[in-house]
Design a protein around this motif. Sequence first.
Motif, PDB file in Angstrom:
ATOM      1  N   VAL A  42       0.590  -1.335  -0.243  1.00 33.54           N
ATOM      2  CA  VAL A  42       0.164   0.103   0.322  1.00 33.54           C
ATOM      3  C   VAL A  42       1.070   1.400  -0.077  1.00 33.54           C
ATOM      4  O   VAL A  42       1.707   1.230   0.503  1.00 33.54           O
ATOM      5  CB  VAL A  42      -1.068   0.048   0.975  1.00 33.54           C
ATOM      6  CG1 VAL A  42      -1.748   1.389   1.575  1.00 33.54           C
ATOM      7  CG2 VAL A  42      -1.798  -1.118   1.267  1.00 33.54           C
ATOM      8  N   VAL A  43       0.749   1.903  -1.298  1.00 37.68           N
ATOM      9  CA  VAL A  43       1.734   3.399  -1.354  1.00 37.68           C
ATOM     10  C   VAL A  43       0.679   4.713  -0.852  1.00 37.68           C
ATOM     11  O   VAL A  43      -0.554   4.448  -0.521  1.00 37.68           O
ATOM     12  CB  VAL A  43       2.013   3.143  -2.574  1.00 37.68           C
ATOM     13  CG1 VAL A  43       0.742   3.688  -4.038  1.00 37.68           C
ATOM     14  CG2 VAL A  43       3.218   4.663  -2.539  1.00 37.68           C
ATOM     15  N   TRP A  44       1.286   5.110   0.098  1.00 38.48           N
ATOM     16  CA  TRP A  44       0.680   6.165   1.053  1.00 38.48           C
ATOM     17  C   TRP A  44       1.012   7.922   0.553  1.00 38.48           C
ATOM     18  O   TRP A  44       2.523   8.007   0.160  1.00 38.48           O
ATOM     19  CB  TRP A  44       0.971   6.219   2.600  1.00 38.48           C
ATOM     20  CG  TRP A  44      -0.032   5.614   3.354  1.00 38.48           C
ATOM     21  CD1 TRP A  44       1.105   4.226   3.284  1.00 38.48           C
ATOM     22  CD2 TRP A  44      -0.966   4.872   3.680  1.00 38.48           C
ATOM     23  NE1 TRP A  44      -0.046   2.635   4.029  1.00 38.48           N
ATOM     24  CE2 TRP A  44      -0.717   3.660   3.885  1.00 38.48           C
ATOM     25  CE3 TRP A  44      -2.080   6.215   3.312  1.00 38.48           C
ATOM     26  CZ2 TRP A  44      -2.484   3.427   4.495  1.00 38.48           C
ATOM     27  CZ3 TRP A  44      -3.149   5.268   3.877  1.00 38.48           C
ATOM     28  CH2 TRP A  44      -3.702   3.931   4.553  1.00 38.48           C
ATOM     29  N   TYR A  45       0.433   8.562   0.408  1.00 37.84           N
ATOM     30  CA  TYR A  45       0.934  10.040  -0.163  1.00 37.84           C
ATOM     31  C   TYR A  45       1.796  10.535   0.989  1.00 37.84           C
ATOM     32  O   TYR A  45       2.149  10.290   2.211  1.00 37.84           O
ATOM     33  CB  TYR A  45       0.156  11.391  -0.206  1.00 37.84           C
ATOM     34  CG  TYR A  45      -0.567  10.848  -1.584  1.00 37.84           C
ATOM     35  CD1 TYR A  45      -0.024  10.587  -2.754  1.00 37.84           C
ATOM     36  CD2 TYR A  45      -1.769  12.398  -1.533  1.00 37.84           C
ATOM     37  CE1 TYR A  45      -0.959  10.737  -3.780  1.00 37.84           C
ATOM     38  CE2 TYR A  45      -2.033  12.608  -3.238  1.00 37.84           C
ATOM     39  CZ  TYR A  45      -2.338  11.468  -3.732  1.00 37.84           C
ATOM     40  OH  TYR A  45      -1.960  11.268  -5.411  1.00 37.84           O
ATOM     41  N   PRO A  46       2.564  11.924   1.017  1.00 37.10           N
ATOM     42  CA  PRO A  46       3.534  12.220   2.032  1.00 37.10           C
ATOM     43  C   PRO A  46       2.405  12.661   3.468  1.00 37.10           C
ATOM     44  O   PRO A  46       2.763  12.776   4.440  1.00 37.10           O
ATOM     45  CB  PRO A  46       3.900  13.602   1.232  1.00 37.10           C
ATOM     46  CG  PRO A  46       3.977  12.844  -0.307  1.00 37.10           C
ATOM     47  CD  PRO A  46       3.023  12.865  -0.004  1.00 37.10           C
ATOM     48  N   ASN A  47       1.680  12.963   3.374  1.00 35.76           N
ATOM     49  CA  ASN A  47       0.246  13.801   3.670  1.00 35.76           C
ATOM     50  C   ASN A  47      -0.382  12.475   5.320  1.00 35.76           C
ATOM     51  O   ASN A  47      -0.345  12.226   6.197  1.00 35.76           O
ATOM     52  CB  ASN A  47      -1.076  14.405   3.338  1.00 35.76           C
ATOM     53  CG  ASN A  47      -0.897  15.275   2.132  1.00 35.76           C
ATOM     54  OD1 ASN A  47      -0.412  15.932   2.348  1.00 35.76           O
ATOM     55  ND2 ASN A  47      -1.106  14.450   1.306  1.00 35.76           N
ATOM     56  N   GLU A  48       0.022  11.417   4.684  1.00 31.50           N
ATOM     57  CA  GLU A  48      -0.548  10.290   5.575  1.00 31.50           C
ATOM     58  C   GLU A  48       0.925   9.525   5.843  1.00 31.50           C
ATOM     59  O   GLU A  48       0.399   8.308   6.209  1.00 31.50           O
ATOM     60  CB  GLU A  48      -1.574   9.275   4.887  1.00 31.50           C
ATOM     61  CG  GLU A  48      -2.901   9.857   4.736  1.00 31.50           C
ATOM     62  CD  GLU A  48      -2.753  10.969   3.164  1.00 31.50           C
ATOM     63  OE1 GLU A  48      -3.805  12.055   4.048  1.00 31.50           O
ATOM     64  OE2 GLU A  48      -2.360  10.435   2.196  1.00 31.50           O
ATOM     65  N   SER A  49       2.102   9.440   5.351  1.00 34.89           N
ATOM     66  CA  SER A  49       3.157   8.793   5.810  1.00 34.89           C
ATOM     67  C   SER A  49       3.810   8.940   7.245  1.00 34.89           C
ATOM     68  O   SER A  49       4.789   8.664   7.234  1.00 34.89           O
ATOM     69  CB  SER A  49       4.087   9.212   4.879  1.00 34.89           C
ATOM     70  OG  SER A  49       3.942   8.556   3.587  1.00 34.89           O
ATOM     71  N   HIS A  74       4.070  -1.414   4.147  1.00 35.40           N
ATOM     72  CA  HIS A  74       3.152   0.437   3.788  1.00 35.40           C
ATOM     73  C   HIS A  74       4.615   0.972   3.057  1.00 35.40           C
ATOM     74  O   HIS A  74       5.844   0.993   3.524  1.00 35.40           O
ATOM     75  CB  HIS A  74       3.078   0.574   5.395  1.00 35.40           C
ATOM     76  CG  HIS A  74       1.833  -0.063   5.756  1.00 35.40           C
ATOM     77  ND1 HIS A  74       0.298   0.717   5.344  1.00 35.40           N
ATOM     78  CD2 HIS A  74       1.780  -0.591   6.782  1.00 35.40           C
ATOM     79  CE1 HIS A  74      -0.307  -0.535   5.841  1.00 35.40           C
ATOM     80  NE2 HIS A  74       0.281  -0.781   6.873  1.00 35.40           N
ATOM     81  N   HIS A  75       4.396   1.312   2.393  1.00 39.70           N
ATOM     82  CA  HIS A  75       5.344   1.907   1.099  1.00 39.70           C
ATOM     83  C   HIS A  75       4.874   3.822   1.539  1.00 39.70           C
ATOM     84  O   HIS A  75       3.835   4.200   1.140  1.00 39.70           O
ATOM     85  CB  HIS A  75       4.900   2.110  -0.457  1.00 39.70           C
ATOM     86  CG  HIS A  75       5.925   2.774  -1.387  1.00 39.70           C
ATOM     87  ND1 HIS A  75       6.702   1.446  -2.505  1.00 39.70           N
ATOM     88  CD2 HIS A  75       7.005   3.370  -1.366  1.00 39.70           C
ATOM     89  CE1 HIS A  75       7.755   2.318  -2.775  1.00 39.70           C
ATOM     90  NE2 HIS A  75       7.479   3.257  -2.336  1.00 39.70           N
ATOM     91  N   LEU A  76       5.707   3.951   2.201  1.00 42.14           N
ATOM     92  CA  LEU A  76       5.899   5.312   3.174  1.00 42.14           C
ATOM     93  C   LEU A  76       6.585   6.504   1.325  1.00 42.14           C
ATOM     94  O   LEU A  76       7.770   5.821   1.653  1.00 42.14           O
ATOM     95  CB  LEU A  76       6.374   5.483   4.256  1.00 42.14           C
ATOM     96  CG  LEU A  76       5.790   5.119   4.940  1.00 42.14           C
ATOM     97  CD1 LEU A  76       6.192   5.131   6.980  1.00 42.14           C
ATOM     98  CD2 LEU A  76       4.287   4.960   4.878  1.00 42.14           C
TER      99      LEU A  76
END
Length: 345
Positions: A42-49, A74-76
């Motif tokens: 699951v890749v996350w935007y910077p806002n949710e990382s 989780h891919h931050l």
Amino acid sequence: MKRYFMFGLLLVLTITLAACAESSGGASDGAANAEDGGVIDVVWYPNESGSDMKASRDEIGELIKDATGQEVEHHLTTDYAIAIETIVNNNAELAFMGAQGYIEANQRNEKIQPLVVPTGASGTLDDAVYHSWLAVNIDDQEAYKKDGDFSLDTIADKKMSFVSNSSTSGFKVPASGIISHFTDKELEETDLMEGGPLFSQVLFGNSHQGSAVNLLNGNADVAAFCDTCVENYVELVEGEPNRAGSVYRVKDDASEPFNTVKGKEFILISVTPVLNAPFVGNMDLLGEEGFKKLQEYFSSDDVANNEKIFVPEDSNESALFFKSGDERFAPVEDKWFDPIRELSK
């Protein structure tokens, strides 16, 4: 010795090539691995990382594991473009991204499809919106008024901070509003990405939090960011939520990156509703069955009633999603995002 050396070299080369073939694979291999119990990325935007979102990310991971029986990684990221590239290039099965990011990803890889979006308090898509803000520091508010009211006329020649040019509420929506307002200047989106045509300087915060901090630390005069991405760090001190003229203050216990601007206040000069951000899936990697399985479970009552996913609004916890009414996840089709597509026409 030479013969043994050559044999050893060939053995190492053979093992290396075999390992590369096993780990790389094409899109079809990725889909097969995912369906056969491989890891879901699951890749996350910077806002949710950020670290403050870890509990929410982990609970989403548990949700995915429950639905599929597969482990989750989780891919931050620190950049919108990296997150988009990751799922477009078949390096992630799922992503949580804004409408504009989804549209860009779908244009480049039609196998990227929307899974679900969080609804509004009604439990439907009718009020599935958040808000794009333009804000200024509280002490400067009079400089942004004309005849007693806030006016976009006043932002010309100012230092402007956006989030990313792939951000829906941190660029796409406010840029559309600004271009529509300054009709005499015949502006295009690219004109708002650099100083000169309208602004004296343009900064990109790379996250909504970063754009807000650009404003509060004095690097920018005006900043675009959204309500949901900063709600864990700020509190309303005057006015009504999501109304021009309302004042927000950074909490005393705010975590990074707001820990350097605790107590600072800003005022909203413009507020625009925006379609909620979707979870999207890579159909090449998930397969149709895996995609449907996730969509059904995300949309279930069990998930809607999970207080670790939809955290009660009156709690003091940081979270991705809050429960003020009947919020839940709902399936959504590609055409639901057409209003955002229209902004580019």
